[in-house]
Design a protein around this motif. Sequence first.
Motif: not given
Length: 290
Positions: A96-104, A265-269, A271-286
């Motif tokens: 959602e934070d990069e939605k405009l970059s994807f869509v516009d 723009r067409e690919w953005y949905p 990104m939204e569909k797999y936002q849970d996967h992205i959210a989990k990646w936010n927690t990985y690392g150290f």
Amino acid sequence: MSLAPFDIDHTPPGPELIEIARRELRETPEVREAAIVELRRLLQLATDLHYRDDDDFLLIFLRPCHFYPDSALKMMRRIAEFKKHNYPLMHNLHPEDEKLSFVDHSVVNVLVNRDQKGRRILVVNCGKAWDPKAVTPEKMFRMLLMVQMISQLEVSTQINGVVIIMDFEGLSLKQVKALTPSFSKLLLTFIQEAIPLRLKEFHVIKQPFIFNMVWTLFKPFIGDKLRKRLEFHGSDMKKLHKYVDPAYLPKNYGGELPALDYGSREWYPCMEKYQDHIAKWNTYGFASGP
């Protein structure tokens, strides 16, 4: 059932893909099982790291490392280091934070079809199509980061790898100024050290003379492995066709497919569909955080 054109492919690997994995990655049921068990053990011992350890997740790292668990763990550690050193950029990623970059804007695109070797093709428009004031280099990076996160979920992409095309058509000083030494280092370090995917080829196309200024910035950060995969084509699409068959390219690149009429723009949905996967990646690392 046909696949949606702007979604990832969850089709299980067939005999041909299984053979490619065996031939190129050493992947057999026996090697795969042993490597998963060993990487899981190594990860449990590496108490400073925090990653999932289910089979499917570990395969994301084992496949680009040809099923050598030590190498896969080193990749996981490099990714953790990269995240730590670039924490402000990589913290709390959300589509959602990069939605405009994807869509516009039409900066990042993924071809709906694969090439003759079954590889995904990522197109990055770094020339006149890119307005650095609207899509800052940092925003572009976050877009690329999320696209590769989603690509990891495709077994076919894990095995066959990806091809990157950087299109510099219409490059001007506006874009050159945005490609600072710090951003160039960030982008190339990410590509070479922090992506758990097989980068098979990297093509620079339609670059004008002014691109030499960009290349001066890029060159110091390019290692031997990437240098061997890097090709410059200018406007000679026939040179590109030696690597990617024109039957799998749009007319924009001298191919036989219709000209591109889709983009991020067409690919953005997706990104939204797999936002849970992205959210989990936010927690990985150290394990201790950034």
